[in-house]
Design an enzyme around this catalytic site. Structure first.
Site, PDB file in Angstrom:
ATOM      1  N   SER A   1      -3.489  -2.922   0.325  1.00  0.00           N
ATOM      2  CA  SER A   1      -3.420  -2.492  -1.165  1.00  0.00           C
ATOM      3  C   SER A   1      -4.088  -3.302  -2.210  1.00  0.00           C
ATOM      4  CB  SER A   1      -1.962  -2.447  -1.492  1.00  0.00           C
ATOM      5  OG  SER A   1      -1.386  -2.029  -2.719  1.00  0.00           O
TER       6      SER A   1
ATOM      7  N   ASP B   1      -0.763   4.292   0.567  1.00  0.00           N
ATOM      8  CA  ASP B   1      -0.722   2.921   0.419  1.00  0.00           C
ATOM      9  C   ASP B   1      -0.667   2.161   1.825  1.00  0.00           C
ATOM     10  OD1 ASP B   1       0.510   0.114   0.117  1.00  0.00           O
ATOM     11  OD2 ASP B   1      -0.144   0.610  -1.638  1.00  0.00           O
TER      12      ASP B   1
END
Length: 362
Positions: free
Chosen positions: A59, A213
């Site tokens: 991320s 993600d």
């Protein structure tokens, strides 16, 4: 240090150590991670990427990992861009609350026409992600421009979740002869894929495949980096010669309020389900690495106070959050500057790799 202090690293290596840097995800809390590394780079006068043979990041940690692996984009650039684009990405708007007190809500929550007619309504966060990702991509375009994975000078491993295939995916430099597709991917696309936090941001599409993600796979990717070095890098690397530095992003130990109803739906869970999941992942990874690597593993992070936890979160980028994150980064650096564990990593010089030439030679 994070939790129980980890023993100082041993320097008894028969050959040059293979060093891994792991950077956790955490949305805007990644400002803490980036600023801490900025302090390290300023102190040593060198890009931190020159000390590591592999950089893993998830991320916002993946964004930082890609930048550091260029050996040209400094952590200070990520600090600057997070502060510039974070408040735009996670914009808040102040509205009168039900009892007259102000409420701060993400701007994309507000349906303008409905608000004008009825005073208040929710737009995003139920049917759509809480925030639009346009500002994120604009910031990434400024940072990475047209750079591709094959332009990096240090090996990387960037987790994401491939929703089209229904399985984890790891974007990598071509440090294995079987890695053929990733080298041509734009860093912007890889960064967008690994940071598409569910509920918070829209999913991201690359070559007709949908990515979510990397926190769904492993928010603290160090354990994947160790496995990569031990089994999937073409060079013969002994586990006993690997050492790992992990830098967290103030993972919050989300806990239950036992006065609340146990029967919770999406409205009650909201973003807390994702926060809770990645916090559990980080704890699991931390204990596995302690057990597997012992004093060859060094973790840097902070436990935040109850009051600080109210100010910072994955999608809070206001002045209070920024000031808190920068202050915690400075406090961590001041604590670590006298610790032997951190600086042993800075004594290592990792070779600068040229993946583009390697591919052209094949």
């Amino acid at each position: 240090m994070f939790g129980v202090a980890v023993n100082s690293l041993s320097s008894d290596f028969d050959v040059k150590p293979f060093q891994i840097l792991s950077l956790s995800g955490g949305g805007y809390k990644g400002l803490y991670t980036a600023k801490f590394i900025d302090y390290v780079e300023e102190h040593t006068g060198k890009p931190i990427g020159v000390h590591f043979d592999l950089i893993c990041g998830t991320s916002v940690g993946g964004i930082l990992a890609l930048a550091l692996a260029t050996r040209e984009i400094k952590a200070s650039t990520i600090v600057e861009k997070l502060q510039e684009f974070g408040p735009i990405l996670f914009t808040e708007i102040e509205l009168p609350g039900f009892w007259g007190s102000p409420e701060r809500l993400p701007r994309k929550y507000i349906d303008r026409k409905a608000y004008e007619m009825f005073g208040f309504t929710l737009d995003r966060g139920i049917a759509k992600a809480k925030h639009d990702n346009t500002a994120l991509k604009q910031g990434l375009e400024q940072i990475f421009q047209d750079l591709k994975v094959e332009d990096l000078k240090t090996r990387v491993l960037i987790p994401a979740a491939n929703w089209t295939k229904g399985k984890p995916q790891f974007f990598k430099t071509p440090h294995n002869s079987k890695i053929m597709v990733d080298p041509k991917r734009r860093l912007v696309d890889v960064a967008m894929a690994t940071s598409a936090a569910p509920i918070y941001l829209p999913n991201y599409e690359i070559d007709s495949q949908v990515f979510v993600d990397g926190g769904l796979v492993g928010n603290a990717p160090g354990i994947f980096g160790v496995h990569e070095a031990e089994h999937l890098i073409d060079d013969d690397i002994d586990i006993n010669n690997i050492r790992l530095l992990a830098v967290g992003a103030l993972s919050s130990r989300t806990t239950a309020n036992q006065s609340e109803d146990l029967d919770r739906g999406i409205a009650q869970w909201g973003g807390k389900i994702f926060d809770f999941m990645i916090a559990c992942q980080e704890q699991t990874s931390h204990f596995m690495l302690q057990h597997k690597m012992g004093d060859q593993y060094y973790m840097i992070d902070e436990h935040v106070s109850t009051e600080q936890d109210k100010v910072i979160s994955l999608d809070k980028a206001n002045k209070g959050a920024t000031k808190t994150l920068l202050g915690l980064a400075q406090a961590t650096f001041q604590k670590e500057i006298g610790e032997e564990g951190l600086w042993k990593f800075m004594g290592n010089a990792a070779p600068e790799l040229d993946f583009r030439s390697q591919r052209e030679a094949v």
